[in-house]
Design a protein around this motif. Structure first.
Motif, mmCIF file in Angstrom:
data_model
loop_
_atom_site.group_PDB
_atom_site.id
_atom_site.type_symbol
_atom_site.label_atom_id
_atom_site.label_comp_id
_atom_site.label_asym_id
_atom_site.label_seq_id
_atom_site.Cartn_x
_atom_site.Cartn_y
_atom_site.Cartn_z
ATOM 1 N N UNK A 178 0.783 -1.235 0.000
ATOM 2 C CA UNK A 178 0.000 0.000 0.000
ATOM 3 C C UNK A 178 0.817 1.288 0.000
ATOM 4 N N UNK A 179 2.148 1.225 0.036
ATOM 5 C CA UNK A 179 2.920 2.467 0.020
ATOM 6 C C UNK A 179 2.845 3.163 -1.343
ATOM 7 N N UNK A 180 3.128 2.483 -2.459
ATOM 8 C CA UNK A 180 2.970 3.168 -3.751
ATOM 9 C C UNK A 180 1.516 3.516 -4.044
ATOM 10 N N UNK A 181 0.569 2.693 -3.551
ATOM 11 C CA UNK A 181 -0.853 2.971 -3.755
ATOM 12 C C UNK A 181 -1.230 4.295 -3.090
ATOM 13 N N UNK A 182 -0.732 4.494 -1.857
ATOM 14 C CA UNK A 182 -1.013 5.738 -1.153
ATOM 15 C C UNK A 182 -0.295 6.917 -1.804
ATOM 16 N N UNK A 199 -11.776 6.212 -3.293
ATOM 17 C CA UNK A 199 -10.967 4.992 -3.308
ATOM 18 C C UNK A 199 -11.856 3.795 -2.995
ATOM 19 N N UNK A 200 -11.481 2.651 -3.550
ATOM 20 C CA UNK A 200 -12.170 1.392 -3.280
ATOM 21 C C UNK A 200 -11.194 0.265 -3.602
ATOM 22 N N UNK A 201 -11.667 -0.985 -3.526
ATOM 23 C CA UNK A 201 -10.789 -2.137 -3.743
ATOM 24 C C UNK A 201 -11.544 -3.176 -4.564
ATOM 25 N N UNK A 202 -10.929 -3.608 -5.679
ATOM 26 C CA UNK A 202 -11.575 -4.610 -6.532
ATOM 27 C C UNK A 202 -11.773 -5.930 -5.778
ATOM 28 N N UNK A 203 -10.801 -6.313 -4.950
ATOM 29 C CA UNK A 203 -10.948 -7.544 -4.177
ATOM 30 C C UNK A 203 -12.134 -7.478 -3.238
ATOM 31 N N UNK A 204 -12.358 -6.305 -2.645
ATOM 32 C CA UNK A 204 -13.509 -6.116 -1.765
ATOM 33 C C UNK A 204 -14.811 -6.234 -2.547
ATOM 34 N N UNK A 205 -14.851 -5.611 -3.728
ATOM 35 C CA UNK A 205 -16.052 -5.707 -4.562
ATOM 36 C C UNK A 205 -16.338 -7.158 -4.942
ATOM 37 N N UNK A 261 -7.403 -1.526 2.498
ATOM 38 C CA UNK A 261 -7.998 -0.202 2.584
ATOM 39 C C UNK A 261 -7.648 0.468 3.906
ATOM 40 N N UNK A 262 -7.595 -0.306 4.980
ATOM 41 C CA UNK A 262 -7.257 0.246 6.284
ATOM 42 C C UNK A 262 -5.833 0.799 6.279
ATOM 43 N N UNK A 263 -4.901 0.052 5.654
ATOM 44 C CA UNK A 263 -3.518 0.494 5.573
ATOM 45 C C UNK A 263 -3.380 1.698 4.641
ATOM 46 N N UNK A 264 -4.104 1.671 3.542
ATOM 47 C CA UNK A 264 -4.065 2.784 2.587
ATOM 48 C C UNK A 264 -4.516 4.078 3.258
ATOM 49 N N UNK A 265 -5.628 4.032 3.969
ATOM 50 C CA UNK A 265 -6.155 5.234 4.612
ATOM 51 C C UNK A 265 -5.201 5.748 5.690
#
Length: 622
Positions: free
Chosen positions: A295-299, A321-327, A416-420
């Motif tokens: 999640x570092x490059x994502x953030x 923001x969202x996550x395809x895996x979550x969807x 998502x928790x780490x990204x936020x």
């Protein structure tokens, strides 16, 4: 000797004139004097040839008359045949019925033009025509042929050229940019490029065309928007749809294992043009390829978007923001078959433009989803949270036992928790929204997805992207995967906003810093020498390319172009080795030694606003 035409139709005009002369000579001339035997033989031959020529002329004249009569009669006969009622000449029942079909067809065409006035009459006539055609088919065993039409007269080359006049325009969905517009665009590109470089990205370039097989199968339902090109030397090509797939091909082809790159270039989509939507447009992408901490490059992608939109000063914005895996986990928990994940995801992606009821109808009626499953999906995809509410929503979803039991959903929530958390550390969490309706319709996304929108501006998303860990492996011969994540800036929509903001301001079309002027005539060469000196020092300078420009005209050019400085030379200044340096904004003059001119200009530029006043004064600067 007589000459005959090349097509064999008769004698040439030259031969005809010759034979006429011979005939006249023999018919009206005086009897020839006594002749020698050789002369008699020659004259006998000429008389024989003249007789043959006269007979040939009469034959050709008769032939011309016959051809002329036939040419006149043919169109008259054709027109009579076209205008004559088939019923008048038809002898068989088929011909009689065919005439009725043609007559009814003409009636239908006439009523069609007036359909809005009397739709009932048109419908009745059309029904009758269909009945007559069916009767003809039963009787003749074939469909009724179309009614004969009079052949339109051929147009001359001049008439054809007039009717096919070239229309001077840009292709649909593409546009030109004027110099004042390019000033705005270049500043925007410079801002975006500076942010990319600030984050350590390097630049690459890829061809505007790719092999079609490189692009197909990567964009889901949007694949129909790819511009196909004709076969070029055995290669089937297409214009690039975005910069992401060519980048993945680039990484695989060059066996790259880690790179942080940016790319600013045109892309092409066969889409319906609209406000802020074009068929040719620029994308500005930054992507991270390779193994990094989760999640570092994502953030950092979110941070990049936040910096660009903030520095462009286009107003308030939100990065969703969202996550395809979550969807995918939500779809599985709601009862969607795995093979329908991508199609249902494409429907969910329309929630930013359409209400839930319409999206639900598409899922159920068009894509065959069970209504109960659609209702369950609706409970989730209408949830969102911003700022502290984003983390609260993550915790709420983690507390859902069914959702947490799904491995894909649980990993997505942990990501998502780490990204936020990283967004909070990057100080950009205030503009981040965790939105479960965000889906991004492209097939290659596998993890975090992003989309930035402007608050109160109806231009759609201005940025988008996400993680695509499997795309590079599609091009690698051994299937080796290189995880990637990136984001793209939609500059055309941003330009629409910036252009509107700049409409009330006076925009400079160039970046000239100083205008070289002369006070007397005959100093063109001295002005050119001074321009050369300034260009060599890296100063943006220009002069009027006239031998003896008037002083007022030179000052007016500086005012109109909002050039901040003017350097003036005359015969006295040249003799003394000095120049007059004027600050256009402050309207202050200063004598400067020629050898000190460059440092003096740099000092002035640092203390002077690069743009002249928005509303220049009308009085002369002299």
């Amino acid at each position: 000797m007589l000459q005959y035409a090349a097509d064999g139709t008769g004698v040439t005009p030259q031969a005809t004139r010759f034979s006429h002369c011979v005939i006249v000579c023999f018919a009206f001339g005086r009897p020839p004097p006594p002749r020698s035997r050789t002369r008699n033989n020659i004259m006998d031959k000429l008389e024989a040839q003249a007789g043959k020529a006269e007979a040939r002329i009469q034959e050709l004249e008769a032939r011309v008359k016959a051809l002329t009569a036939a040419a006149v009669a043919k169109p008259q006969a054709a027109a009579s045949a076209a205008s004559a009622s088939p019923a008048a000449t038809a002898q068989s029942p088929e011909d009689v019925l065919l005439a009725k079909v043609w007559e009814q067809g003409a009636k239908v065409r006439e009523l069609k033009a007036k359909k809005a006035e009397d739709p009932t009459a048109f419908a009745d006539a059309l029904t009758e025509l269909k009945k007559l055609k069916a009767d003809y088919h039963d009787l003749a065993g074939k469909d009724a042929p179309p009614a004969p039409t009079a052949k339109a007269p051929k147009k001359s080359a001049k008439e054809k050229a007039k009717s096919q006049k070239f229309q001077l325009k840009t292709p649909k969905g593409m546009r030109d940019y004027q110099p004042n517009e390019m000033i705005i665009r270049e500043r925007m590109f410079d801002t975006i490029r500076s942010v990319f470089k600030r984050h350590g990205a390097v630049s690459i370039e890829t061809p505007v065309m790719e092999l079609k097989e490189t692009l197909t199968g990567k964009y889901g339902e949007d694949s129909k928007l790819i511009y196909d090109l004709a076969d070029q030397g055995g290669e089937v090509l297409a214009l690039r749809y975005d910069l992401t797939v060519p980048f993945a091909r680039f990484v695989a082809q060059h066996a790259i294992r880690k790179i942080k790159r940016y790319h600013i270039a045109r892309v092409y989509r066969r889409d319906n043009p609209g406000k802020g939507r074009f068929r040719e447009f620029y994308q500005c992408d930054i992507d991270f390829a390779g193994e990094y901490a989760p999640m570092m490059p994502d953030a950092e992608c979110v941070k990049v978007v936040h910096e660009i939109l903030s520095e462009l000063k286009i107003g308030d914005f939100v990065v969703k923001v969202n996550h395809r895996g979550l969807l995918d986990g939500i779809f599985a928990v709601c009862g969607v078959e795995p093979e329908k994940f991508r199609t249902i995801c494409s429907a969910v992606d329309k929630l930013d433009k359409e209400p839930w009821e319409k999206v639900r109808s598409e899922m159920v009626d068009e894509k065959g989803l069970d209504p109960t499953a659609a209702d369950r999906i609706g409970v989730f995809v209408q949830k969102n949270g911003s700022g502290p509410g984003a983390l609260a929503l993550v915790e709420e979803l983690l507390a859902d036992e069914k959702l947490s039991a799904n491995p894909s959903a649980k990993k997505g929530l942990e990501d998502m928790k780490l990204l936020l958390r990283y967004c909070e550390l990057f100080e950009c969490d205030g503009q981040v929204s965790f939105d479960l309706s965000l889906a991004r319709g492209l097939d290659y996304y596998t993890g975090v997805i992003y989309e930035a929108v402007l608050c109160g501006a109806n231009v759609g998303s201005v940025s988008g992207g996400g993680r695509y860990d499997n795309l590079v492996g599609m091009f690698d011969s051994k299937g080796r995967k290189v995880p990637c994540v990136g984001v793209s800036i939609g500059v055309e929509r941003l330009f629409t906003i910036l252009e509107a903001q700049a409409a009330a301001e006076t925009q400079r079309e160039n970046e000239t810093e100083i205008l070289v002027c002369s006070a007397q005539n005959g100093l063109l060469e001295e002005r050119l020498k001074l321009c050369t000196l300034l260009w060599a020092a890296g100063i943006k300078a220009e002069t009027l390319y006239k031998p003896n420009p008037k002083v007022n005209a030179q000052f007016q050019h500086a005012e109109k172009g909002r050039i901040p400085l003017v350097v003036m030379i005359g015969h006295n200044e040249i003799a003394q080795g000095i120049v007059q340096l004027r600050d256009v904004v402050a309207r202050q003059d200063q004598k400067v030694a020629r050898v000190d001119l460059v440092p003096a200009i740099w000092t002035k530029l640092q203390s002077t606003t690069a743009a002249a006043p928005a509303s220049p004064k009308k009085e002369s600067m002299v």
